[in-house]
Write an enzyme that holds these catalytic residues in place. Structure first.
Site, PDB file in Angstrom:
ATOM      1  N   HIS A  10      -1.357   4.316  -0.936  1.00 21.51           N
ATOM      2  CA  HIS A  10      -0.092   4.350  -0.359  1.00 21.51           C
ATOM      3  C   HIS A  10      -0.109   5.454   0.877  1.00 21.51           C
ATOM      4  CE1 HIS A  10       4.446   4.858  -0.807  1.00 21.51           C
ATOM      5  NE2 HIS A  10       4.362   3.875  -0.395  1.00 21.51           N
ATOM      6  N   ARG A  11       0.188   5.146   1.961  1.00 26.19           N
ATOM      7  CA  ARG A  11       0.376   6.197   3.145  1.00 26.19           C
ATOM      8  C   ARG A  11      -1.068   7.084   3.143  1.00 26.19           C
ATOM      9  NH1 ARG A  11       6.272   8.728   2.130  1.00 26.19           N
ATOM     10  NH2 ARG A  11       7.160   6.981   1.248  1.00 26.19           N
ATOM     11  N   GLU A  37      -1.965   1.311   2.802  1.00 25.36           N
ATOM     12  CA  GLU A  37      -0.697   1.012   3.393  1.00 25.36           C
ATOM     13  C   GLU A  37      -0.280   2.101   4.258  1.00 25.36           C
ATOM     14  OE1 GLU A  37       3.904   1.080   2.833  1.00 25.36           O
ATOM     15  OE2 GLU A  37       2.324   2.520   2.749  1.00 25.36           O
ATOM     16  N   ASP A  39       3.062   2.864   7.265  1.00 25.52           N
ATOM     17  CA  ASP A  39       4.233   2.828   8.003  1.00 25.52           C
ATOM     18  C   ASP A  39       3.872   2.686   9.408  1.00 25.52           C
ATOM     19  OD1 ASP A  39       5.915   2.743   5.391  1.00 25.52           O
ATOM     20  OD2 ASP A  39       4.950   4.701   5.340  1.00 25.52           O
ATOM     21  N   HIS A  52       6.336   7.409   8.408  1.00 28.69           N
ATOM     22  CA  HIS A  52       7.113   7.046   7.415  1.00 28.69           C
ATOM     23  C   HIS A  52       8.656   7.086   7.712  1.00 28.69           C
ATOM     24  CE1 HIS A  52       9.577   6.931   3.831  1.00 28.69           C
ATOM     25  NE2 HIS A  52       8.953   5.849   3.547  1.00 28.69           N
ATOM     26  N   GLU A 111       3.558  -1.685   7.325  1.00 25.68           N
ATOM     27  CA  GLU A 111       4.834  -1.919   6.955  1.00 25.68           C
ATOM     28  C   GLU A 111       5.838  -1.451   8.239  1.00 25.68           C
ATOM     29  OE1 GLU A 111       6.858   0.136   3.786  1.00 25.68           O
ATOM     30  OE2 GLU A 111       8.798  -0.300   4.713  1.00 25.68           O
ATOM     31  N   LYS A 113       8.622  -0.293  10.048  1.00 23.50           N
ATOM     32  CA  LYS A 113       9.640   0.783   9.667  1.00 23.50           C
ATOM     33  C   LYS A 113      10.669   0.968  10.801  1.00 23.50           C
ATOM     34  CE  LYS A 113       9.489   2.906   5.501  1.00 23.50           C
ATOM     35  NZ  LYS A 113       9.763   1.967   4.497  1.00 23.50           N
ATOM     36  N   ASP A 232      -0.326   6.674  -4.477  1.00 24.90           N
ATOM     37  CA  ASP A 232      -0.393   7.894  -3.757  1.00 24.90           C
ATOM     38  C   ASP A 232      -1.738   8.481  -4.298  1.00 24.90           C
ATOM     39  OD1 ASP A 232       2.148   7.423  -2.633  1.00 24.90           O
ATOM     40  OD2 ASP A 232       3.076   8.701  -3.958  1.00 24.90           O
TER      41      ASP A 232
HETATM   42  O1  G3P Z   1       5.034  -1.030   1.342  1.00 29.76           O
HETATM   43  C1  G3P Z   1       5.773  -0.232   0.055  1.00 29.76           C
HETATM   44  C2  G3P Z   1       6.256   1.021   0.002  1.00 29.76           C
HETATM   45  O2  G3P Z   1       5.576   1.915   0.972  1.00 29.76           O
HETATM   46  C3  G3P Z   1       7.844   0.843   0.448  1.00 29.76           C
HETATM   47  O3  G3P Z   1       8.271   2.286   0.560  1.00 29.76           O
HETATM   48  O4  G3P Z   1       9.684   3.934   1.388  1.00 29.76           O
HETATM   49  O5  G3P Z   1       7.200   4.316   0.801  1.00 29.76           O
HETATM   50  O6  G3P Z   1       7.727   2.842   2.710  1.00 29.76           O
HETATM   51  P1  G3P Z   1       8.236   3.422   1.341  1.00 29.76           P
HETATM   52 CA    CA Z   2       5.627   2.063   3.204  1.00 29.45          CA
END
Ligand code: G3P
Ligand code: CA
Length: 248
Positions: A10-11, A37, A39, A52, A111, A113, A232
């Site tokens: 994640h990120r 993943e 943004d 993000h 994603e 954003k 993460d």
């Molecule tokens: O894609 C899932 C998650 O990343 C969504 O929340 O705020 O971390 O972008 P956020």
């Molecule tokens: Ca995200």
């Protein structure tokens, strides 16, 4: 037959390196995740940037809204020092740099954003870039806003779509999945329950949960049938695997 649970950073490996920087992406790749993943937003001059927050303050040396900057204005900001002195000098990534860095070592979940006003620029640019890099079919484009995903679908009949969902109303989530021809539902961990994964399985789509940073929850989600886990801390996947729970 058992199928493996997708290990999704994640990120990037954002628990141990500054999110969405080269360092975080490289760390995730070194760990050997299946997917990363990120943004995506668009700058004032139409450049796709991996970022993000709406504004620059939290994670960079800059300030103000990303969408009001040109790429030139933000490309040299420090995006690492906030996380730790060892990461000072890390810069923001644009989409092309991300695609080059990742290559075919991992799949991508991108994603959207940006706010609605930017979608008419962002959506076609994103799809074009993925197509040019021959990554469109293996990536997933996701968003919390179904109208953005409708634009993705209108622009491409084949782009793999992921529906991001945090509301308890799962009936609405399934309606969105169906209307968009999504390949994946991405539920918030707080609404994840066994029935959700059973329904995803019945529909033949994936179910990738966010954001899970402890092995106990990872383990439970795998047992319930989650097809992907975003974290993460992708280094934790090694602990799950050694516990013999890398498959669902
Ligand atoms: O894609 C899932 C998650 O990343 C969504 O929340 O705020 O971390 O972008 P956020
Ligand atoms: Ca995200």
């Amino acid at each position: 037959m058992e199928s493996p649970c997708l290990r999704i950073a994640h990120r990037g490996a954002s628990g141990t390196a500054p999110e969405l920087t080269r360092a975080a992406i490289a760390k995730a790749l070194d760990i050997g995740v299946d997917m990363i993943e990120v943004d995506v937003q668009v700058t004032r001059d139409g450049h796709l940037v991996i970022f993000h927050d709406e504004t620059l303050e939290r994670t960079t040396s800059g300030s103000g809204a990303v969408r009001e900057k040109t790429w030139d204005e933000i490309s040299h900001l420090d995006a690492g020092a906030w996380f730790g002195a060892a990461f000072a000098g890390e810069s923001l990534l644009d989409l092309d740099a991300l695609l080059t860095l990742v290559g075919s070592r991992a799949r991508l979940n991108l994603e959207i954003k940006s706010p609605p006003a930017d979608w008419p620029i962002l959506v076609p640019s994103l799809l074009r870039a993925l197509d040019r890099a021959e990554r469109l079919e293996t990536s997933i484009v996701s968003c919390f806003d179904m109208d953005a995903l409708a634009l993705v679908r209108a622009a491409s009949r084949t782009a793999p779509i992921g529906v991001l969902w945090y509301l308890p109303d799962l009936a609405a989530a399934w309606r969105a999945v169906e209307a968009l021809g999504a390949v994946s539902l991405h539920p918030y961990v707080g609404i994840a329950q066994p029935e959700l994964f059973a329904e995803a399985c019945r529909r033949g789509i994936d179910s990738c949960v966010w954001t899970v940073n402890d092995t106990e929850t990872m383990q439970r989600l795998i047992t319930w049938g989650a097809s992907g886990i975003m974290t993460d801390h992708p280094e934790l996947f090694a602990e799950i695997a050694s516990a013999g729970a890398g498959t669902r």
